[in-house]
Design an enzyme around this catalytic site. Structure first.
Site, PDB file in Angstrom:
ATOM      1  N   ASP A   1      -6.984  13.034  34.542  1.00 46.66           N
ATOM      2  CA  ASP A   1      -6.507  12.315  33.801  1.00 46.66           C
ATOM      3  C   ASP A   1      -7.087  12.096  33.244  1.00 46.66           C
ATOM      4  O   ASP A   1      -6.046  11.432  31.553  1.00 46.66           O
ATOM      5  CB  ASP A   1      -5.310  11.458  34.223  1.00 46.66           C
ATOM      6  CG  ASP A   1      -5.511  10.351  35.480  1.00 46.66           C
ATOM      7  OD1 ASP A   1      -6.872  10.285  35.545  1.00 46.66           O
ATOM      8  OD2 ASP A   1      -4.956   9.766  36.033  1.00 46.66           O
TER       9      ASP A   1
ATOM     10  N   ASP B   1     -12.202  12.459  32.962  1.00 46.27           N
ATOM     11  CA  ASP B   1     -12.590  13.532  34.087  1.00 46.27           C
ATOM     12  C   ASP B   1     -12.977  14.775  33.014  1.00 46.27           C
ATOM     13  O   ASP B   1     -12.940  16.233  34.026  1.00 46.27           O
ATOM     14  CB  ASP B   1     -11.059  13.650  34.856  1.00 46.27           C
ATOM     15  CG  ASP B   1     -10.915  12.524  35.242  1.00 46.27           C
ATOM     16  OD1 ASP B   1     -11.791  12.127  36.315  1.00 46.27           O
ATOM     17  OD2 ASP B   1     -10.016  12.323  35.594  1.00 46.27           O
TER      18      ASP B   1
ATOM     19  N   ASP C   1      -8.199  13.023  43.202  1.00 46.84           N
ATOM     20  CA  ASP C   1      -8.149  11.833  42.691  1.00 46.84           C
ATOM     21  C   ASP C   1      -7.150  11.278  44.094  1.00 46.84           C
ATOM     22  O   ASP C   1      -6.734  11.767  43.864  1.00 46.84           O
ATOM     23  CB  ASP C   1      -7.884  11.995  41.435  1.00 46.84           C
ATOM     24  CG  ASP C   1      -8.673  11.363  40.049  1.00 46.84           C
ATOM     25  OD1 ASP C   1      -9.502  11.441  40.385  1.00 46.84           O
ATOM     26  OD2 ASP C   1      -8.284  11.481  38.849  1.00 46.84           O
TER      27      ASP C   1
ATOM     28  N   GLU D   1       3.947  59.573  42.641  1.00 41.90           N
ATOM     29  CA  GLU D   1       4.053  58.073  42.457  1.00 41.90           C
ATOM     30  C   GLU D   1       5.239  56.970  43.064  1.00 41.90           C
ATOM     31  O   GLU D   1       4.569  56.168  43.241  1.00 41.90           O
ATOM     32  CB  GLU D   1       3.972  57.986  40.777  1.00 41.90           C
ATOM     33  CG  GLU D   1       2.341  58.461  40.351  1.00 41.90           C
ATOM     34  CD  GLU D   1       2.086  58.299  40.935  1.00 41.90           C
ATOM     35  OE1 GLU D   1       1.387  57.020  42.017  1.00 41.90           O
ATOM     36  OE2 GLU D   1       0.707  58.868  42.355  1.00 41.90           O
TER      37      GLU D   1
END
Length: 1001
Positions: free
Chosen positions: A703, A707, A351, A908
């Protein structure tokens, strides 16, 4: 009623067969209720808790583990002797893991509250209607309102349905429809038809939309649509139709799970079939069924070994840590998996208002008349610094600071700005920022007055709260505002009538101060102000003023201009009729033009740098705005989305232009465009859809309620911290500071997290490959068990889990934002990496089996058996010639298992060091670059010592304490894995192209 905005009021009344004065009859109300239903949004049917729990067990790997747990439980039930307790440990632990994973999954789904439910908060409880059964207006429940009802709305009301305005009962009707259209200022409404049947909601100036608020005025209207047919109802339907897709990582892990489950099934069946010949061995008491069950147990152990049980927990922990780091950067992540999705974002649709710009209108230019000589006219132009509501900034002339009080024209301009104004500034002590109280445009003028400080008010020692309106207060003490002539559409201006304050000794009479749209105000000006005198307005002077206004309103700046004027000798108060707005125009005539101010919603300071960062990172930024196209393109040039002189013909579209394109061209437009202006919410969803068809990973900001569908549809929905609850609940991330730069920081964090996740997923998988090789080798060679399921679970969950989590703290690569976004289709493990992990896994498996065999054959305290005896131990009986003098129970001793497990754990830990970087040597990236990893390795080894040396743990895990000689042997077998991986990394660096580089080309 479709397209009510394009119909006249008479047509609307005729359509429903209703009179504006009486309203619907009870019979009509009943018919309409049956036809259109109640005026409410249907509640969303959420999934039940049971459905959510079942969903967590749809994963193939989870099902294999569940099956393994059930089988282990059944086998444990028939176990005899002292092994009964330890046999139950394994299914119990597996079930605990599955329950914990299910709880986390259900909690996450429940936590993403339903955005559709949040829409309910915009439904008003009550409405005011006129109906034929009662003379006066009546309050009824909003859900009982039907199309055709005559509804009354007044200031403070929430609009109960979509309404076509019939008549306005006040000077003006202002509506705050920001939740629906995203417009930051309230909108002035009228009653005339809007001829365009395809008009966007912003242009439907004769409609009131359900859920919006009346900011000023009073009106009567007819209900056009109710419930799901309203604009807010359409948004609800769009959201309900949007299915949440899995994130790229979730898809990858699902694919990996499917492949792994197939491989596991094959290996389990293979191990069982290889050993069919051993089912009758003496060790099983000659019972074929016992032999079959024994190898069945080994197949179950294989399944447990092959599945990285710790992976879900480690991924969740890593993502949770990532969200904490993002929160510090003002990005609040609502859905954990989306943290990783941010890393593959290839398009950001943002936006304009409040995200790329500050959403704080500020005056950046103004002019007054310098001198008029016949037809010649020169102007004094000024620019103003500062782009927020903070009263900080300078007035510049020719780029040099000036004192505004030295210019008489500026003193009068400041006076008009301060008095012709109902807004003020407020210092918010909690946030530490200045905020507007009132309209954005008027607050910009209030801020301008503070920056100009025309009376040189002493402001240095004032607190921020006092500073907010200090200069405006001085002006307001000199002149008293008597009344306001409100803004109206016909004259496009508003004015205030002021009289000198009693305390003021200035010899001035009553004045009217006017501000409004330049064309309208200038047409009513007969004079211009030059210094303190007034000069007649001539054609050339007017042309000069209008040409500058036109220049400011187009091009790079596209400023919103307001003209300011004074009526020096207004009519007497008592001669003015204030309740008839049609006469306001005649009072605002014979004006003296004072000056013009040009304002804009300025871009945020840091946005330009962030857009450059996006460009370097291969991310396209698309600006989406409700503004007109000219303003939108100007802002795009200003912030670097478009170059200064770049041709933007096929890269910027209005919503209407976009709709007019054929579908194929619409899709193509989304591939090229970087700017969409004058758009509706439905366009946002369409844009996301087209981008997704090109496999783009899209982040979409928003917002308003409008939207929400697009936020839900995009891979990453980003709501503003100041946005509506609906937008926040539909999104994956909330920007606490509404700032575009925060999105870019979050993308960078997402990329770093994915890189680290790749490392620890590969680390855990190579560990599992090693365990599978170990069990496969023991079964294929006919050796005694080297590792049992309960030990494998311990390694997978605890000892491997800690370093894997610590790998999530690896520092990000320096060039992380110089690479293009990774493709969501990029495999977790490529061909070469697969070979690497098979090689390392093969070594791990062989080393583990080798450690157990070493104890049997060569250890000082071992039985010293031969290789033949070891591989045929199943045939061991007291009277078997090959096992003469050997106690057959030695093959079940805990020492070889302890050796195997210790080698597995130590390898490991070495592997964790190898995983610091995919291809960098440990010489280049030493272990101390990730101090957390070193700490976790120490902790894992401590836990391993715990199960070896602290009772009753050795009994549960079937282990025995090791002496120094045995530990030295463990190290000798384990450490070569570092050398092996260094060789493989060297080959990758020097002889194989880095897949990242390959993609960059």
């Amino acid at each position: 009623m479709e397209a009510a905005h394009s119909k006249s009021t008479e047509e609307c009344l005729a359509y429903f067969g209703v009179s504006e004065t009486t309203g619907l009859t009870p019979d009509q109300v009943k018919r309409h209720l049956e036809k259109y239903g109640h005026n409410e949004l249907p509640a969303e049917e959420g999934k039940s808790l049971w459905e959510l729990v079942i969903e967590q067990f749809e994963d193939l790997l989870v099902r294999i583990l569940l099956l393994a747990a059930c089988i282990s439980f059944v086998l444990a039930w028939f176990e005899e002797g002292e092994e009964t307790i330890t046999a139950f440990v394994e299914p119990f632990v597996i079930l605990l893991i599955l329950i914990a994973n299910a709880i986390v999954g259900v909690w996450q789904e429940r936590n993403a509250e339903n955005a559709i439910e949040a829409l309910k908060e915009y439904e008003p409880e009550m409405g005011k209607v006129y109906r034929a059964d009662r003379k006066s207006v009546q309050r009824i429940k909003a859900r009982d309102i039907v199309p055709g009802d005559i509804v009354e709305v007044a200031v403070g009301d929430k609009v109960p349905a979509d309404i076509r305005i019939l008549s306005i009962k006040s000077t003006t009707l202002r509506v705050d429809q920001s939740i629906l259209t995203g417009e930051s200022v309230s909108v002035i409404k009228h009653t005339e038809p809007v001829p365009d049947p395809r008009a966007v909601n912003q242009d439907k100036k004769n409609m009131l939309f359900s859920g919006t608020n009346i900011a000023a005025g009073k009106a009567l209207g007819i209900v056009a649509t109710t419930g799901v047919s309203t604009e807010i109802g359409k948004i609800r339907d769009q959201m309900a139709a949007t299915e949440q897709d899995k994130t790229p990582l979730q898809q990858k892990l699902d694919e990996f799970g499917e492949q792994l489950s197939k491989v596991i099934s094959l290996i389990c069946v293979a191990v069982w079939l290889i050993n069919i010949g051993h089912f009758n061995d003496p060790v099983h008491g000659g019972s074929w069924i016992r032999g079959a069950i024994y190898y069945f147990k080994i197949a179950v152990a294989l399944a447990v070994a092959a599945i990285p049980e710790g992976l879900p927990a480690v991924i969740t922990t890593c993502l949770a840590l990532g969200t904490r780091r993002m929160a510090k950067k003002n990005a609040i992540v609502r859905s954990l998996p989306s943290v990783e999705t941010l890393g593959c974002t290839s398009v950001i649709c943002s936006d304009k208002t409040g995200t790329l710009t500050t959403n704080q209108m500020s005056v950046c230019k103004m002019f007054i008349i310098d001198k008029v000589d016949g037809d010649f006219c020169s102007l004094n132009e000024f620019s103003i610094t500062g782009s927020t509501y903070a009263p900080e900034g300078e007035v510049l002339k020719n780029d040099k600071p000036i004192r505004s009080g030295q210019f008489d024209g500026l003193v009068e301009l400041a006076t008009i700005c301060a008095l012709c104004n109902d807004s003020s500034l407020d210092f918010n002590e909690t946030k530490g920022v200045y905020e507007k109280v009132g309209e954005a445009t008027e607050t910009a003028l209030t801020t301008l007055v503070e920056k100009m400080n025309v009376f040189n008010t002493e402001v240095r020692n004032l607190s921020k709260v006092e500073r907010a309106n200090a200069c405006n207060s001085v002006i307001r003490q000199l002149m008293k505002k008597e009344f306001t002539l409100e803004f109206s559409r016909d004259r496009k201006s508003m004015s205030v009538y002021c009289s000198p304050a009693k305390s003021s000794r200035a010899a001035v009479g009553n004045k009217m101060f006017v501000k409004g749209a330049p064309e309208g105000v200038i047409d009513r000006c007969n004079y211009v102000r030059v210094g303190t005198t007034r000069v007649p307005m001539t054609g050339p002077v007017k042309e000069k003023i209008l040409s500058v206004i036109k220049e400011w309103g187009t091009g790079r700046d596209t400023l919103r201009c307001l003209a300011l004027a004074t009526r020096d000798t207004p009519p007497k108060r008592e001669e003015m009729v204030l309740d008839d707005s049609s006469r306001f125009m005649e009072y605002e005539t014979d004006l003296t033009f004072v000056g013009v101010v040009g304002m804009l919603d300025p871009p945020r300071k840091e946005v330009m740098g962030s857009i450059q960062l996006c460009r370097d990172a291969g991310i396209r930024v698309i600006m989406i705005t409700g503004d007109n196209k000219g303003t939108a393109i100007a802002i795009c040039r200003r912030i670097g989305i478009f170059g200064e002189n770049e041709e933007v013909a096929d890269r910027a579209y209005t919503g209407r232009e976009f709709d007019d394109l054929p579908l194929a061209e619409q899709r193509e437009a989304c591939r090229r465009a970087c700017c969409f202006a004058r758009v509706e919410p439905s366009h946002k969803s369409k844009i996301v859809e087209y981008l997704q068809s090109y496999d783009e990973i899209t982040a979409m900001t928003g917002d308003g309620v409008n939207d929400a569908p697009a936020l839900k549809k995009a891979e990453i929905g980003i709501a503003m911290g100041s946005g509506t609850a609906v937008a926040k609940t539909a999104s994956e991330m909330v920007l606490a500071d509404d700032n575009f730069s925060t999105i870019v920081a979050a993308v960078e964090e997402g990329r770093a997290i994915y890189n680290n996740m790749k490392q620890f997923i590969r680390y855990l998988i190579s560990s599992n490959v090693g365990e599978v090789v170990c069990i496969f080798l023991t079964a294929a060679l006919g050796l005694p068990e080297a590792l049992i399921p309960v030990q494998l679970l311990w390694v997978n969950l605890v000892t491997d889990g800690l370093p894997a989590t610590a790998l999530g703290f690896n520092p990000p690569d320096l060039d992380i934002m110089d690479r293009p976004p990774r493709s969501p289709k990029e495999p977790l493990i490529s061909g070469w990496l697969f070979f690497r992990y098979m090689a390392i896994g093969g070594y791990v498996g062989a080393a583990t089996v080798g450690a157990a065999a070493w104890w049997f054959m060569y250890a000082e305290d071992g039985p010293g058996v031969t290789y033949h005896q070891l591989t045929h131990f199943m045939q061991c009986t007291e009277d078997h010639p090959h096992f003469e003098g050997l106690d057959c129970e030695i093959f079940e001793a805990p020492e070889p298992m302890t050796m195997a497990l210790s080698v597995l754990v130590t390898i490991e830990m070495c592997n964790a060091l190898n995983s610091l970087s995919e291809n960098q040597s440990l010489m280049r990236m030493p272990p101390w670059v990730n101090i957390w990893l070193l700490g976790s390795i120490c902790l894992s080894m401590s836990l391993h010592f715990l199960i070896l040396y602290v009772d009753p743990l050795p009994m549960i895990f079937k282990l025995k304490a090791l002496d120094l000689t045995q530990w030295l042997m463990v190290l000798k077998i384990s450490l070569p894995v570092i050398g092996l991986d260094e060789i493989l990394k060297f080959i990758a660096r020097n002889y194989l192209e880095d897949p990242e580089d390959e993609r960059r080309k």
